[in-house]
Each structure stands twice: as C-alpha cells, then as structure tokens.
Design a protein around this motif. Structure first.
Motif, PDB file in Angstrom:
ATOM      1  N   LEU A  56       0.815  -1.211   0.000  1.00  0.00           N
ATOM      2  CA  LEU A  56       0.000   0.000   0.000  1.00  0.00           C
ATOM      3  C   LEU A  56       0.855   1.272   0.000  1.00  0.00           C
ATOM      4  O   LEU A  56       0.417   2.321  -0.458  1.00  0.00           O
ATOM      5  N   GLU A  57       2.076   1.148   0.525  1.00  0.00           N
ATOM      6  CA  GLU A  57       2.977   2.293   0.471  1.00  0.00           C
ATOM      7  C   GLU A  57       3.367   2.615  -0.971  1.00  0.00           C
ATOM      8  O   GLU A  57       3.501   3.767  -1.356  1.00  0.00           O
TER       9      GLU A  57
ATOM     10  N   VAL B  43      -7.185  -2.710   4.874  1.00  0.00           N
ATOM     11  CA  VAL B  43      -8.112  -2.948   3.766  1.00  0.00           C
ATOM     12  C   VAL B  43      -9.503  -2.440   4.115  1.00  0.00           C
ATOM     13  O   VAL B  43     -10.209  -1.897   3.265  1.00  0.00           O
ATOM     14  N   GLN B  44      -9.888  -2.596   5.386  1.00  0.00           N
ATOM     15  CA  GLN B  44     -11.202  -2.098   5.788  1.00  0.00           C
ATOM     16  C   GLN B  44     -11.283  -0.586   5.643  1.00  0.00           C
ATOM     17  O   GLN B  44     -12.327  -0.038   5.336  1.00  0.00           O
ATOM     18  N   LYS B  45     -10.159   0.078   5.834  1.00  0.00           N
ATOM     19  CA  LYS B  45     -10.125   1.524   5.621  1.00  0.00           C
ATOM     20  C   LYS B  45     -10.242   1.849   4.134  1.00  0.00           C
ATOM     21  O   LYS B  45     -10.760   2.880   3.751  1.00  0.00           O
TER      22      LYS B  45
ATOM     23  N   LEU C  20     -12.628   1.452  -2.357  1.00  0.00           N
ATOM     24  CA  LEU C  20     -12.734   0.405  -3.370  1.00  0.00           C
ATOM     25  C   LEU C  20     -14.162   0.264  -3.861  1.00  0.00           C
ATOM     26  O   LEU C  20     -14.411   0.131  -5.048  1.00  0.00           O
ATOM     27  N   ASN C  21     -15.122   0.306  -2.943  1.00  0.00           N
ATOM     28  CA  ASN C  21     -16.527   0.163  -3.331  1.00  0.00           C
ATOM     29  C   ASN C  21     -16.972   1.303  -4.233  1.00  0.00           C
ATOM     30  O   ASN C  21     -17.728   1.106  -5.178  1.00  0.00           O
ATOM     31  N   ASN C  22     -16.496   2.504  -3.933  1.00  0.00           N
ATOM     32  CA  ASN C  22     -16.863   3.654  -4.743  1.00  0.00           C
ATOM     33  C   ASN C  22     -16.355   3.523  -6.171  1.00  0.00           C
ATOM     34  O   ASN C  22     -16.907   4.109  -7.091  1.00  0.00           O
TER      35      ASN C  22
ATOM     36  N   PRO D 105      -5.035   1.198  -4.991  1.00  0.00           N
ATOM     37  CA  PRO D 105      -5.398  -0.057  -5.653  1.00  0.00           C
ATOM     38  C   PRO D 105      -6.852  -0.012  -6.097  1.00  0.00           C
ATOM     39  O   PRO D 105      -7.677   0.650  -5.472  1.00  0.00           O
ATOM     40  N   THR D 106      -7.186  -0.698  -7.183  1.00  0.00           N
ATOM     41  CA  THR D 106      -8.544  -0.613  -7.720  1.00  0.00           C
ATOM     42  C   THR D 106      -9.453  -1.725  -7.219  1.00  0.00           C
ATOM     43  O   THR D 106     -10.657  -1.586  -7.247  1.00  0.00           O
ATOM     44  N   SER D 107      -8.880  -2.836  -6.773  1.00  0.00           N
ATOM     45  CA  SER D 107      -9.737  -3.914  -6.276  1.00  0.00           C
ATOM     46  C   SER D 107      -8.983  -4.815  -5.312  1.00  0.00           C
ATOM     47  O   SER D 107      -7.751  -4.861  -5.320  1.00  0.00           O
ATOM     48  N   LEU D 108      -9.735  -5.532  -4.495  1.00  0.00           N
ATOM     49  CA  LEU D 108      -9.135  -6.495  -3.574  1.00  0.00           C
ATOM     50  C   LEU D 108      -8.414  -7.586  -4.352  1.00  0.00           C
ATOM     51  O   LEU D 108      -7.380  -8.068  -3.933  1.00  0.00           O
TER      52      LEU D 108
END
Ligand SMILES: [Zn+2]
Length: 87
Positions: free
Chosen positions: A38-39, A67-69, A74-76, A44-47
């Motif tokens: 993530l750094e 990931v929860q953050k 991601l959903n948007n 990222p666009t998807s899980l």
C-alpha cells in the motif's frame, strides 16, 4: 474465555485474537507485506488486484484494518457491483 474459531485456518482456540497462535505469525507477515504494498500502491482498484500482487487471499485481506479503511474507496470505484453500504 470462550473458544473462538480461527478466521484463517478454522481451528478452535482460546484467545482474545481473531486467529490462533499458529496463524498470528502468518497474519503479521501478511500485514507487513500489505503495508509495503500500500505504500507503493496508494490507490489499488480492487481487492483481487491486491491479492494477486501480494499473494494474500482476498478472504485474509478483508480481515486487515488497512483494507477495511480502503473498503469505501474500493466500493466507490466498483460501479459494476451493487454493494449497499449501511452507515
Ligand atoms: Zn489458525
């Protein structure tokens, strides 16, 4: 203390954590890998993409705070999937 089912391997254990002691080390290792990823990839666009590039399964990824953050982000960006978010 209650018996808990490990979120990672499914075995039963007694602890305050969500995973058993065997999986705790693996979780920590994955967490570090995820943080490093993530750094370098702040958007990222998807899980699935994160999963492929880190080698961590989507199921395990979704348990991490990082990931929860990202979830709302991601959903948007997933206009193709209908996910209702209750606030
Ligand atoms: Zn376990």
């Amino acid at each position: 203390m209650d018996f808990k089912k490990c979120a990672r391997c499914g075995c039963f254990f007694v602890s305050e954590d969500n995973v058993c002691c065997n999986c705790k080390a693996k979780d920590r290792f994955d967490s570090i890998k995820l943080q490093n990823y993530l750094e370098e990839n702040s958007s990222p666009t998807s899980l699935e993409q994160i999963s492929i590039e880190t080698g961590i399964s989507v199921k395990n990824l979704s348990r991490f705070d990082e990931v929860q953050k990202l979830d709302s982000y991601l959903n948007n960006n997933f206009s193709g999937t209908n996910i209702s978010i209750e606030l």
